[in-house]
Design a protein around this motif. Structure first.
Motif, short mmCIF file in Angstrom:
data_model
loop_
_atom_site.label_atom_id
_atom_site.label_comp_id
_atom_site.label_asym_id
_atom_site.label_seq_id
_atom_site.Cartn_x
_atom_site.Cartn_y
_atom_site.Cartn_z
N ARG A 141 0.83 -1.21 0.00
CA ARG A 141 0.00 0.00 0.00
C ARG A 141 0.86 1.26 0.00
O ARG A 141 0.42 2.33 -0.40
N LEU A 142 2.12 1.13 0.44
CA LEU A 142 3.01 2.31 0.47
C LEU A 142 3.72 2.56 -0.86
O LEU A 142 4.28 3.63 -1.07
N GLU A 143 3.70 1.56 -1.75
CA GLU A 143 4.49 1.67 -2.98
C GLU A 143 4.13 2.91 -3.82
O GLU A 143 5.03 3.66 -4.22
N PRO A 144 2.84 3.16 -4.06
CA PRO A 144 2.52 4.37 -4.84
C PRO A 144 2.98 5.65 -4.14
O PRO A 144 3.45 6.59 -4.79
N ALA A 145 2.88 5.67 -2.80
CA ALA A 145 3.31 6.86 -2.05
C ALA A 145 4.82 7.05 -2.21
O ALA A 145 5.31 8.17 -2.40
N ILE A 146 5.57 5.95 -2.15
CA ILE A 146 7.03 6.06 -2.29
C ILE A 146 7.37 6.58 -3.69
O ILE A 146 8.20 7.48 -3.86
N LYS A 147 6.69 6.01 -4.72
CA LYS A 147 6.96 6.48 -6.10
C LYS A 147 6.66 7.97 -6.23
O LYS A 147 7.44 8.71 -6.85
N ALA A 148 5.56 8.40 -5.62
CA ALA A 148 5.18 9.82 -5.73
C ALA A 148 6.21 10.70 -5.03
O ALA A 148 6.62 11.75 -5.55
N VAL A 149 6.66 10.27 -3.84
CA VAL A 149 7.67 11.05 -3.09
C VAL A 149 8.95 11.15 -3.93
O VAL A 149 9.55 12.22 -4.07
N VAL A 150 9.38 10.02 -4.50
CA VAL A 150 10.63 10.00 -5.29
C VAL A 150 10.49 10.90 -6.52
O VAL A 150 11.37 11.73 -6.80
N ASP A 151 9.37 10.77 -7.24
CA ASP A 151 9.19 11.59 -8.45
C ASP A 151 9.19 13.08 -8.10
O ASP A 151 9.77 13.89 -8.83
N ALA A 152 8.55 13.42 -6.99
CA ALA A 152 8.51 14.83 -6.58
C ALA A 152 9.92 15.33 -6.29
O ALA A 152 10.29 16.45 -6.65
N ARG A 153 10.74 14.50 -5.65
CA ARG A 153 12.11 14.92 -5.34
C ARG A 153 12.93 15.07 -6.62
O ARG A 153 13.73 15.99 -6.75
N LEU A 154 12.73 14.15 -7.59
CA LEU A 154 13.50 14.24 -8.84
C LEU A 154 13.10 15.50 -9.61
O LEU A 154 13.96 16.19 -10.17
N ASP A 155 11.81 15.85 -9.59
CA ASP A 155 11.35 17.09 -10.24
C ASP A 155 11.99 18.30 -9.56
O ASP A 155 12.46 19.23 -10.21
N ALA A 156 12.00 18.26 -8.22
CA ALA A 156 12.56 19.39 -7.48
C ALA A 156 14.05 19.53 -7.77
O ALA A 156 14.59 20.65 -7.91
N MET A 157 14.73 18.41 -7.90
CA MET A 157 16.17 18.45 -8.20
C MET A 157 16.40 19.02 -9.60
O MET A 157 17.31 19.83 -9.81
N ALA A 158 15.58 18.58 -10.56
CA ALA A 158 15.73 19.09 -11.93
C ALA A 158 15.53 20.60 -11.95
O ALA A 158 16.26 21.33 -12.64
N ALA A 159 14.58 21.08 -11.15
CA ALA A 159 14.30 22.52 -11.11
C ALA A 159 15.45 23.28 -10.44
O ALA A 159 15.78 24.39 -10.83
N ALA A 160 16.07 22.67 -9.42
CA ALA A 160 17.12 23.36 -8.67
C ALA A 160 18.49 23.22 -9.33
O ALA A 160 19.40 23.99 -9.05
N GLY A 161 18.68 22.21 -10.21
CA GLY A 161 19.98 21.83 -10.78
C GLY A 161 20.59 22.90 -11.67
O GLY A 161 20.10 24.02 -11.71
N PRO A 162 21.68 22.60 -12.37
CA PRO A 162 22.22 21.25 -12.56
C PRO A 162 23.06 20.71 -11.39
O PRO A 162 23.27 19.52 -11.31
N VAL A 163 23.53 21.60 -10.45
CA VAL A 163 24.30 21.06 -9.32
C VAL A 163 23.43 21.14 -8.06
O VAL A 163 22.90 22.21 -7.74
#
Ligand code: HEM
Length: 413
Positions: free
Chosen positions: A119-141
């Motif tokens: 039941r946590l798997e979709p929540a984990i995927k959503a948390v990870v995707d949100a972090r990757l989006d945030a990193m892309a926005a803050a990047g490249p470093v």
């Protein structure tokens, strides 16, 4: 408290004891291999009249972890509780002996089955995707520790426990200092009291209206048997076990992947290969460097040594997992190694209750990272990396990365 020992008052720990908590980059200090070769069970020193032992061989470590009767985990005998409030009583599953441990663990186990965790798997995927989006926005470093390694397990634990979103910032601030051995016993126990207190309050707040997470489920099913302090302590043990460990694996694991591009590709290829990469990573990194201290209940023979009743036994999981008896060339990270047993999650009755959750989280997070940023590189020279100097859970304080590679060129290094 026994024999006047009070770990809370110790600001410095002797060097011989701290060696297994220190590393050179990802690797143990050479002393650990030397000690293991000379005697896989070694008497390091004496403290307050008690022998302090280090177990660093795989077979001996596994035997000690499997021994249900010879060792106590109850560190409370070494910590003065005089004048302390209920929330300051340290505890949690890892420091509790049977029969209490058996009872408490039985409450938790059903919440950590694959079925419940799905039941946590979709929540984990959503948390990870949100972090990757945030990193892309803050990047490249970006600092991968701040942007990825800590926020993901933190959000996952909060989801698991069912902590309200508005409480999470306060809770986050209490979490980090607790593993820092540089502050001696005072730092560890001081901050432990704060996270426990927070969780006890959270249990009390949910008692009338249980939420969807683990705290709510335990209140609904066992609310009459579990008071706020016990359930808060149990939740704190879950937080203690799950936050820093997973964060360290994500940070050190990312670093390891940037040093092993083949592993990065394997991780992306298919589920089976990804699982094997993560398993080898768990063994090689062994972020819980030394298991919870064990205290000999009676005289015990281990690895040809005579441990006396009352002696303190540290089991170096890192030493055991780098033992060539386990797999030839165990010091190397080799994701193509045939499946190898390891002790990164411990063994026996205190084996990590969250192992399946951790595996799920690591596969989702690191695989998504490798897919989204396949050229990711560390944006600092190896000598400038900020590894923890000495801590129960090994890790990186920060990890600057360039999301699209060419890091050193872009950073002007
Ligand atoms: C990669 C991440 C993790 C690693 C390497 C790890 C490692 C360990 C190890 C080595 C132990 C046994 C210590 C001993 O016997 O002295 C342990 C126990 C424990 N872990 Fe984990 N852990 C991880 C993630 C988690 C997660 C995600 C949770 C929960 C959300 C968790 C909860 C616990 C608990 C509650 C215990 C105590 C079990 C008991 O004493 O019965 N851990 N962990």
């Amino acid at each position: 408290m026994s024999d006047g020992i009070d770990l809370r008052k110790m600001r410095f720990l002797p060097d011989s004891i701290t060696m297994p908590f220190k590393r050179d980059g990802l690797d143990p200090l050479p002393d650990l291999a030397r000690v293991r070769a000379e005697a896989p069970v070694t008497r390091l020193t004496e403290l307050f009249g008690k022998g302090i032992w280090l177990v660093s061989g795989y077979d001996e470590a596994r035997a000690a972890l499997a021994d249900r009767s010879s060792y106590s985990h109850d560190i409370r005998q070494f910590v003065s509780m005089e004048g302390r409030s209920a929330s300051e009583q340290i505890g949690g599953l890892g420091m509790t002996d049977p029969p209490d441990h058996t009872v408490l663990r039985r409450y938790l186990t059903p919440e950590f089955t694959r079925h419940r965790l799905a039941r946590l798997e979709p929540a984990i995927k959503a948390v990870v995707d949100a972090r990757l989006d945030a990193m892309a926005a803050a990047g490249p470093v970006v600092d991968l520790v701040e942007q990825f390694a800590f926020p993901i397990p933190f959000e996952v634990i909060c989801e698991l426990l069912g902590l309200p979103v508005e409480d999470r910032d306060d809770f986050r601030r209490l979490g980090v200092a607790r593993f820092d051995l540089a502050q001696g016993g005072v730092g560890i126990f001081g901050s432990a009291a704060h996270t426990r207190e927070f969780l006890i309050r959270s249990v009390a707040a949910q008692r009338g209206n249980p939420g969807e997470g683990l705290i709510g489920a335990l209140l609904r099913d066992h609310g009459d048997d579990l008071d706020d302090v016990t359930l808060g302590g149990l939740a704190d043990g879950v937080f203690l076990g799950g936050y820093e460990t997973s964060a360290s694996m994500l940070a050190l694991g990312t670093y390891l992947l940037t040093e092993n591009r083949g592993a990065m590709e394997l991780l992306r290829s298919d589920d089976g290969a990804a699982t094997r990469v993560i398993e080898e990573m768990l063994r090689h990194l062994t972020v819980v460097q030394v298991a919870f201290m064990r205290f000999a209940r009676h005289d015990v023979e281990l690895g040809g040594q005579h441990i006396k009743a009352g002696d303190v036994v540290g089991i170096s999981l890192l030493g055991a997992n780098r033992d060539d008896l386990l797999s030839p060339g165990a010091d190397r990270f080799d994701p193509t190694r045939p499946p190898t047993r390891h002790l990164a999650f411990g063994h026996g009755m205190h084996r990590c209750v969250g192992a399946e959750l951790a595996r799920m989280e690591l596969v989702i997070a690191l695989r998504s990272l490798a897919e989204r940023f396949p050229d990711l590189e560390v944006a600092a020279a190896p000598d400038d990396l900020d590894f923890r100097k000495m801590s129960a859970v090994y890790g990186l304080e920060s990890l600057p990365v360039h999301l699209y590679g060419h890091a050193l060129v872009d950073c002007g290094a």
